[in-house]
Scaffold this motif. Structure first.
Motif, PDB file in Angstrom:
ATOM      1  N   TRP A  84      41.709  29.569  32.443  1.00  0.00           N
ATOM      2  CA  TRP A  84      40.947  30.142  31.332  1.00  0.00           C
ATOM      3  C   TRP A  84      41.145  29.333  30.053  1.00  0.00           C
ATOM      4  CZ3 TRP A  84      43.501  35.407  32.671  1.00  0.00           C
ATOM      5  CH2 TRP A  84      42.824  36.009  33.743  1.00  0.00           C
ATOM      6  N   GLN A  85      42.359  28.839  29.848  1.00  0.00           N
ATOM      7  CA  GLN A  85      42.640  28.051  28.651  1.00  0.00           C
ATOM      8  C   GLN A  85      41.794  26.779  28.628  1.00  0.00           C
ATOM      9  OE1 GLN A  85      46.624  26.407  28.394  1.00  0.00           O
ATOM     10  NE2 GLN A  85      46.595  26.507  26.168  1.00  0.00           N
ATOM     11  N   ILE A  86      41.709  26.104  29.765  1.00  0.00           N
ATOM     12  CA  ILE A  86      40.870  24.903  29.842  1.00  0.00           C
ATOM     13  C   ILE A  86      39.422  25.253  29.520  1.00  0.00           C
ATOM     14  CG2 ILE A  86      39.923  23.150  31.411  1.00  0.00           C
ATOM     15  CD1 ILE A  86      42.588  23.236  32.915  1.00  0.00           C
ATOM     16  N   MET A  87      38.951  26.355  30.061  1.00  0.00           N
ATOM     17  CA  MET A  87      37.566  26.762  29.845  1.00  0.00           C
ATOM     18  C   MET A  87      37.308  27.112  28.382  1.00  0.00           C
ATOM     19  SD  MET A  87      37.460  28.979  33.356  1.00  0.00           S
ATOM     20  CE  MET A  87      35.740  29.235  33.773  1.00  0.00           C
ATOM     21  N   GLY A  88      38.266  27.802  27.780  1.00  0.00           N
ATOM     22  CA  GLY A  88      38.107  28.173  26.375  1.00  0.00           C
ATOM     23  C   GLY A  88      38.124  26.974  25.452  1.00  0.00           C
ATOM     24  N   THR A  95      26.451  29.461  31.637  1.00  0.00           N
ATOM     25  CA  THR A  95      25.583  28.647  32.497  1.00  0.00           C
ATOM     26  C   THR A  95      26.366  27.548  33.225  1.00  0.00           C
ATOM     27  OG1 THR A  95      25.022  27.206  30.629  1.00  0.00           O
ATOM     28  CG2 THR A  95      23.529  29.057  31.097  1.00  0.00           C
ATOM     29  N   ASP A  96      27.662  27.430  32.930  1.00  0.00           N
ATOM     30  CA  ASP A  96      28.483  26.420  33.592  1.00  0.00           C
ATOM     31  C   ASP A  96      29.037  26.976  34.910  1.00  0.00           C
ATOM     32  OD1 ASP A  96      28.013  24.571  31.553  1.00  0.00           O
ATOM     33  OD2 ASP A  96      29.612  25.428  30.325  1.00  0.00           O
ATOM     34  N   ALA A  97      29.797  26.164  35.639  1.00  0.00           N
ATOM     35  CA  ALA A  97      30.198  26.573  36.991  1.00  0.00           C
ATOM     36  C   ALA A  97      31.610  26.132  37.326  1.00  0.00           C
ATOM     37  CB  ALA A  97      29.224  25.998  38.024  1.00  0.00           C
ATOM     38  N   VAL A  98      32.211  26.855  38.246  1.00  0.00           N
ATOM     39  CA  VAL A  98      33.534  26.549  38.800  1.00  0.00           C
ATOM     40  C   VAL A  98      33.342  26.056  40.229  1.00  0.00           C
ATOM     41  CG1 VAL A  98      35.755  27.541  39.520  1.00  0.00           C
ATOM     42  CG2 VAL A  98      34.698  28.256  37.349  1.00  0.00           C
ATOM     43  N   ALA A 110      39.930  30.337  42.451  1.00  0.00           N
ATOM     44  CA  ALA A 110      38.710  29.844  41.801  1.00  0.00           C
ATOM     45  C   ALA A 110      37.678  30.952  41.665  1.00  0.00           C
ATOM     46  CB  ALA A 110      38.136  28.670  42.586  1.00  0.00           C
ATOM     47  N   GLY A 111      37.530  31.758  42.711  1.00  0.00           N
ATOM     48  CA  GLY A 111      36.592  32.873  42.634  1.00  0.00           C
ATOM     49  C   GLY A 111      36.999  33.885  41.588  1.00  0.00           C
ATOM     50  N   PHE A 112      38.314  34.169  41.490  1.00  0.00           N
ATOM     51  CA  PHE A 112      38.801  35.118  40.495  1.00  0.00           C
ATOM     52  C   PHE A 112      38.588  34.601  39.080  1.00  0.00           C
ATOM     53  CE2 PHE A 112      42.311  36.807  37.850  1.00  0.00           C
ATOM     54  CZ  PHE A 112      41.990  38.165  37.907  1.00  0.00           C
ATOM     55  N   VAL A 113      38.875  33.330  38.862  1.00  0.00           N
ATOM     56  CA  VAL A 113      38.669  32.723  37.542  1.00  0.00           C
ATOM     57  C   VAL A 113      37.186  32.791  37.165  1.00  0.00           C
ATOM     58  CG1 VAL A 113      38.717  30.524  36.279  1.00  0.00           C
ATOM     59  CG2 VAL A 113      40.711  31.260  37.614  1.00  0.00           C
ATOM     60  N   ALA A 114      36.311  32.462  38.114  1.00  0.00           N
ATOM     61  CA  ALA A 114      34.871  32.505  37.839  1.00  0.00           C
ATOM     62  C   ALA A 114      34.405  33.932  37.571  1.00  0.00           C
ATOM     63  CB  ALA A 114      34.097  31.913  39.017  1.00  0.00           C
ATOM     64  N   ALA A 115      34.928  34.891  38.308  1.00  0.00           N
ATOM     65  CA  ALA A 115      34.504  36.285  38.153  1.00  0.00           C
ATOM     66  C   ALA A 115      34.900  36.864  36.807  1.00  0.00           C
ATOM     67  CB  ALA A 115      35.098  37.132  39.271  1.00  0.00           C
ATOM     68  N   THR A 116      36.004  36.381  36.244  1.00  0.00           N
ATOM     69  CA  THR A 116      36.553  36.981  35.030  1.00  0.00           C
ATOM     70  C   THR A 116      36.189  36.236  33.754  1.00  0.00           C
ATOM     71  OG1 THR A 116      38.611  35.801  35.556  1.00  0.00           O
ATOM     72  CG2 THR A 116      38.485  38.128  36.161  1.00  0.00           C
ATOM     73  N   TRP A 117      35.802  34.954  33.838  1.00  0.00           N
ATOM     74  CA  TRP A 117      35.451  34.209  32.632  1.00  0.00           C
ATOM     75  C   TRP A 117      34.066  34.651  32.152  1.00  0.00           C
ATOM     76  CZ3 TRP A 117      37.990  31.888  29.058  1.00  0.00           C
ATOM     77  CH2 TRP A 117      37.298  31.114  28.118  1.00  0.00           C
ATOM     78  N   LEU A 118      34.004  35.153  30.906  1.00  0.00           N
ATOM     79  CA  LEU A 118      32.751  35.634  30.319  1.00  0.00           C
ATOM     80  C   LEU A 118      32.072  36.660  31.242  1.00  0.00           C
ATOM     81  CD1 LEU A 118      31.289  32.295  28.884  1.00  0.00           C
ATOM     82  CD2 LEU A 118      32.630  34.057  27.691  1.00  0.00           C
ATOM     83  N   ARG A 119      32.895  37.415  31.969  1.00  0.00           N
ATOM     84  CA  ARG A 119      32.437  38.444  32.914  1.00  0.00           C
ATOM     85  C   ARG A 119      31.619  37.880  34.063  1.00  0.00           C
ATOM     86  NH1 ARG A 119      31.810  41.067  27.868  1.00  0.00           N
ATOM     87  NH2 ARG A 119      33.373  42.701  27.577  1.00  0.00           N
ATOM     88  N   GLY A 120      31.790  36.586  34.322  1.00  0.00           N
ATOM     89  CA  GLY A 120      31.185  36.038  35.524  1.00  0.00           C
ATOM     90  C   GLY A 120      30.372  34.781  35.327  1.00  0.00           C
ATOM     91  N   VAL A 121      30.855  33.674  35.907  1.00  0.00           N
ATOM     92  CA  VAL A 121      30.092  32.426  35.946  1.00  0.00           C
ATOM     93  C   VAL A 121      29.988  31.994  37.416  1.00  0.00           C
ATOM     94  CG1 VAL A 121      30.851  31.701  33.641  1.00  0.00           C
ATOM     95  CG2 VAL A 121      32.155  30.962  35.662  1.00  0.00           C
ATOM     96  N   ALA A 122      29.085  31.076  37.681  1.00  0.00           N
ATOM     97  CA  ALA A 122      28.850  30.641  39.064  1.00  0.00           C
ATOM     98  C   ALA A 122      30.074  29.937  39.633  1.00  0.00           C
ATOM     99  CB  ALA A 122      27.643  29.709  39.108  1.00  0.00           C
ATOM    100  N   VAL A 123      30.276  30.121  40.944  1.00  0.00           N
ATOM    101  CA  VAL A 123      31.338  29.401  41.642  1.00  0.00           C
ATOM    102  C   VAL A 123      30.784  28.856  42.950  1.00  0.00           C
ATOM    103  CG1 VAL A 123      32.217  31.524  42.741  1.00  0.00           C
ATOM    104  CG2 VAL A 123      33.687  29.513  42.575  1.00  0.00           C
ATOM    105  N   VAL A 124      31.078  27.595  43.214  1.00  0.00           N
ATOM    106  CA  VAL A 124      30.750  26.958  44.484  1.00  0.00           C
ATOM    107  C   VAL A 124      32.067  26.711  45.196  1.00  0.00           C
ATOM    108  CG1 VAL A 124      29.784  24.924  45.633  1.00  0.00           C
ATOM    109  CG2 VAL A 124      28.649  25.877  43.604  1.00  0.00           C
ATOM    110  N   GLN A 125      32.179  27.199  46.409  1.00  0.00           N
ATOM    111  CA  GLN A 125      33.417  27.050  47.164  1.00  0.00           C
ATOM    112  C   GLN A 125      33.305  25.870  48.132  1.00  0.00           C
ATOM    113  OE1 GLN A 125      35.824  28.529  46.016  1.00  0.00           O
ATOM    114  NE2 GLN A 125      35.650  30.748  45.838  1.00  0.00           N
TER     115      GLN A 125
END
Length: 358
Positions: A84-88, A95-98, A110-125
């Motif tokens: 989260w610190q890197i993202m902030g 509109t960005d992605a993990v 990775a899914g948890f970080v994506a789900a919680t940053w700004l209440r949800g950003v895209a994640v590609v596994q």
């Protein structure tokens, strides 16, 4: 690039699982079109592959790298906070992605970080282990561990795509391949008997990552999970069958302070679940023996110290699958006939564990 198998996951959040070889080269095609930044979360052994992704995507998006601890050490709130610190600090927007590049623990994080940053950003596994490919990266379950147990904090957050590139398994040690096959075995017992038959026919061919049977087993396992989660994304019913062997398995992982491979713990959990199924009067004894035989052929453990029962029981009572203080286990009436067993008497649980205990 070889042929690609596309396995759709439908329901409230639809996406595709793409299986083949050389697929990582086409990662840009599955990123959100509006993404300007991508955070690639990876474990230390995958640093070179993460750097290669940065070079591959140069000119398309800005790639940020977050190196996290290997295995279950990644699934801690402190590690999520690091991401989260890197993202902030880089103004990471909705509109960005993990991208989760790694095994099951990395894709869970990775899914948890994506789900919680700004209440949800895209994640590609982009799973790099058998476990990740057939289980963790598919289905949208995300989570981190606490001192009290495994995956007690998490969210349901579907990926926008899953890339199963079998070439990423090339350097994985064979014992890691075999550990991941515990989840393949699980899919066989709960839904697809052909999986079990292929393993019994020739386990060396089945676990040879270059063989067509290996790919078939990966795809069959993914199809099992895709079908289940398509019908029940948030585990209100049918999705619970995917927990076969996991209640005790997760307790063993916790008891071992996550130093055991997930597949090893789940293997013991499946033997316990099979024994419990038999004691409940459903699963025939020959299928219990079959469980042990298949797992042993994969060099996976089938027993655990008898004296650890009280510790394991206490951990299971805190398990997220417990309802109103009652333990819930997935048992089998027969192969491909799973059901939930509620409120089982502790004496029956201990009797099943005695069959597992060493």
């Amino acid at each position: 690039m070889t042929d690609i198998t596309v396995i759709p996951v439908t329901g409230a959040s639809s996406y595709d699982v793409r299986v083949g070889r050389g697929l990582v080269a086409d990662l840009a095609a599955v990123l959100p079109p509006a993404a300007a930044k991508v955070l690639v979360i990876h474990a230390p052994p995958l640093a070179a592959q993460a750097e290669a992704l940065r070079e591959q995507l140069a000119g398309r998006v800005e790639v940020l790298l977050a190196e996290v601890p290997d295995a279950e050490g990644a699934k801690r709130i402190e590690v999520a906070a690091f991401c989260w610190q890197i993202m902030g600090q880089t103004d990471f927007t909705r509109t960005d992605a993990v991208v989760g590049l790694g095994g099951g623990a990395t894709t869970d994080l990775a899914g948890f970080v994506a789900a919680t940053w700004l209440r949800g950003v895209a994640v590609v596994q982009v799973p790099t282990t058998v476990l990740g490919m057939v289980d963790a990266a598919v289905g949208g379950k995300t989570g981190i561990n606490t001192a009290e147990g495994k995956n007690l904090v998490g969210a349901f957050w579907a990926p926008s795509a899953v890339i199963v590139d079998l070439d990423l398994l090339a350097e994985l040690p064979q014992n890691e391949i075999l550990a991941g096959f515990a989840e393949v075995v699980k899919c066989g017992f709960i839904a697809d008997p052909v999986i079990l038959e292929l393993l019994e026919a020739d386990v060396s061919v089945a676990t040879d990552r270059e063989s067509p049977i290996f790919r078939e087993l990966i795809e069959r396992s993914i199809r099992v999970k895709a079908a289940v989660v398509s019908d029940d994304f948030t585990e209100q019913g049918q999705r619970e069958i995917l927990n076969y062997g996991h209640t005790l398995g997760h307790a063993i992982e916790h008891a071992e302070r996550y130093r055991w491979r997930h597949g090893a713990a789940i293997a013991i959990g499946m033997v316990f679940a099979a024994e419990l199924s038999h004691l409940a009067g459903s699963l025939p004894a020959e299928q219990v023996d079959r469980t042990r035989r298949i797992l042993a052929s994969l060099t996976l453990p089938t027993g655990y110290p008898l004296g650890r029962w009280k510790t394991l029981l206490a951990t299971m009572q805190r398990d997220k699958k417990t309802r109103a203080g009652m333990l819930r286990f997935i048992v089998l009436d027969d192969v491909a006939r799973p059901r939930v067993l509620n409120g089982t008497d502790e004496s029956m649980l201990f009797a099943a564990y005695q069959e597992v205990g060493e």
